[in-house]
Scaffold this motif. Structure first.
Motif, mmCIF file in Angstrom:
data_model
loop_
_atom_site.group_PDB
_atom_site.id
_atom_site.type_symbol
_atom_site.label_atom_id
_atom_site.label_comp_id
_atom_site.label_asym_id
_atom_site.label_seq_id
_atom_site.Cartn_x
_atom_site.Cartn_y
_atom_site.Cartn_z
ATOM 1 N N ASP A 118 7.274 -17.914 -3.954
ATOM 2 C CA ASP A 118 6.052 -17.817 -3.707
ATOM 3 C C ASP A 118 5.301 -16.507 -3.819
ATOM 4 O O ASP A 118 4.259 -16.268 -4.344
ATOM 5 N N SER A 133 3.126 -21.014 -6.872
ATOM 6 C CA SER A 133 4.137 -22.421 -5.840
ATOM 7 C C SER A 133 3.014 -22.855 -6.069
ATOM 8 O O SER A 133 2.024 -22.228 -5.411
ATOM 9 N N GLU A 134 3.223 -23.799 -4.399
ATOM 10 C CA GLU A 134 1.829 -25.003 -4.499
ATOM 11 C C GLU A 134 1.304 -24.193 -2.627
ATOM 12 O O GLU A 134 0.248 -23.198 -2.460
ATOM 13 N N ASN A 135 2.630 -23.414 -2.037
ATOM 14 C CA ASN A 135 1.828 -22.298 -1.393
ATOM 15 C C ASN A 135 0.971 -20.574 -2.054
ATOM 16 O O ASN A 135 0.407 -20.617 -0.682
ATOM 17 N N THR A 136 1.463 -20.051 -2.950
ATOM 18 C CA THR A 136 0.700 -19.527 -3.474
ATOM 19 C C THR A 136 -1.028 -20.267 -3.808
ATOM 20 O O THR A 136 -1.552 -19.180 -3.597
ATOM 21 N N ASP A 169 -2.696 -22.784 -2.084
ATOM 22 C CA ASP A 169 -3.171 -22.021 -1.171
ATOM 23 C C ASP A 169 -3.206 -21.138 -0.294
ATOM 24 O O ASP A 169 -4.332 -21.465 0.435
#
Length: 299
Positions: A41, A105-108, A110
């Motif tokens: 992240d 990343s996907e969380n970043t 988001d």
């Protein structure tokens, strides 16, 4: 980039490095760092070339990136986020992600949208658990109205090229037929130009078998010389191709080790070519060698 000291040029802005969710098979060749399977992240991958120069000097550093935080309709505020640069990739050939995308990343992603990621996408990637399921998944997506295309990455491309290289082992019958014709052609050229010399050798006591062997030796020498020249040229071209791929000058492919010269395959091809040429040259060489000297002189 929030800190102008991180720019490759103090007077030229590197522009917008659009954040994109990382999808490993789509990433081009890495220039610095290893190709990660996934990103943490606090990590980011950056393109090499941007306005003002290269971003290679940022590899391994933690850089502050600024972005617009959406506060409401037509409202936003400037925020920064620290991200560690874990890789620099080659963006000399733009892909669907744009000219200068950065990968997170996907969380970043988001976090950049406060969990409210936009619902509008121009394209999306679907990863299946097995290659055997790809046709079925593509068929179902097409039935739902989506335009479906295979996301063949660089590793897939090199695999295709490796498969094309291995096809050479299935070319033996074609090489044999071509070498038969080549041997017949050489025998016609060599024998017909030397009929008078062959007639003189017959008069000096050479047998028909010796003359046939002499003709076949000459054909083999020509075939081997042509084969070695072809191997040298082919090996040189293959090494040049592999070097171009490895240096990133050809489609940003990751490597082409399978294209590099294969000595076993080259020797097999040369042996098939010599054998085919000898067989192709044999009928004419035997016929002329058994021809009487007076007929050879008249020919």
């Amino acid at each position: 980039m929030a800190d102008e000291g991180d720019w490759p040029s103090p007077t030229v802005s590197p522009g917008s490095l659009w954040a994109t969710t990382y999808f490993e098979p789509r990433l081009p060749k890495m220039i610095k760092g290893d190709r990660p399977v996934s990103l943490q992240d606090d990590e980011i991958l950056l393109p090499d070339s941007v306005p003002g120069g290269s971003l290679r000097h940022l590899y391994g550093k933690t850089v502050m990136f600024g972005y617009t935080h959406i506060n409401g309709k037509y409202q936003g505020s400037y925020r920064t986020i620290p991200l560690k640069v874990v890789g620099i990739y080659d963006n000399s050939v733009p892909d669907k992600d744009g000219e200068n995308p950065s990968y997170v990343s996907e969380n970043t992603m988001d976090a950049l949208f406060d969990g409210n990621v936009q619902e509008s996408y121009t394209f999306a990637y679907v990863q299946v658990d097995s290659g055997d399921n790809v046709p079925l998944v593509q068929k179902k997506l097409a039935a739902m109205g989506f335009g479906v295309a295979g996301a063949a990455g660089q590793q897939d491309v090199t695999g295709i090229l490796a498969a094309l290289m291995s096809i050479g082992r299935f070319m033996f019958p074609i090489v044999l037929v071509c070498s038969l014709v080549f041997g017949l052609f050489l025998s016609v050229i060599w024998m017909k130009q030397r009929k008078r010399s062959l007639a003189l050798l017959r008069c000096l006591g050479y047998t028909a078998g010796q003359l046939s062997a002499l003709a076949l030796v000459q054909v083999v020498q020509l075939v081997v010389a042509a084969g070695i020249a072809g191997i040298i040229l082919g090996a040189g071209f293959s090494l040049l191709l592999a070097h171009s791929v490895d240096s990133g000058d050809l489609l940003n492919l990751t490597n082409l080790d399978s294209v590099v010269f294969d000595p076993v395959l080259a020797l097999e091809m040369l042996a098939i070519t010599v054998a085919g040429a000898v067989i192709g040259a044999l009928p004419l060489s035997v016929r002329i060698a058994h021809t009487q000297p007076d007929e050879l002189m008249r020919g």
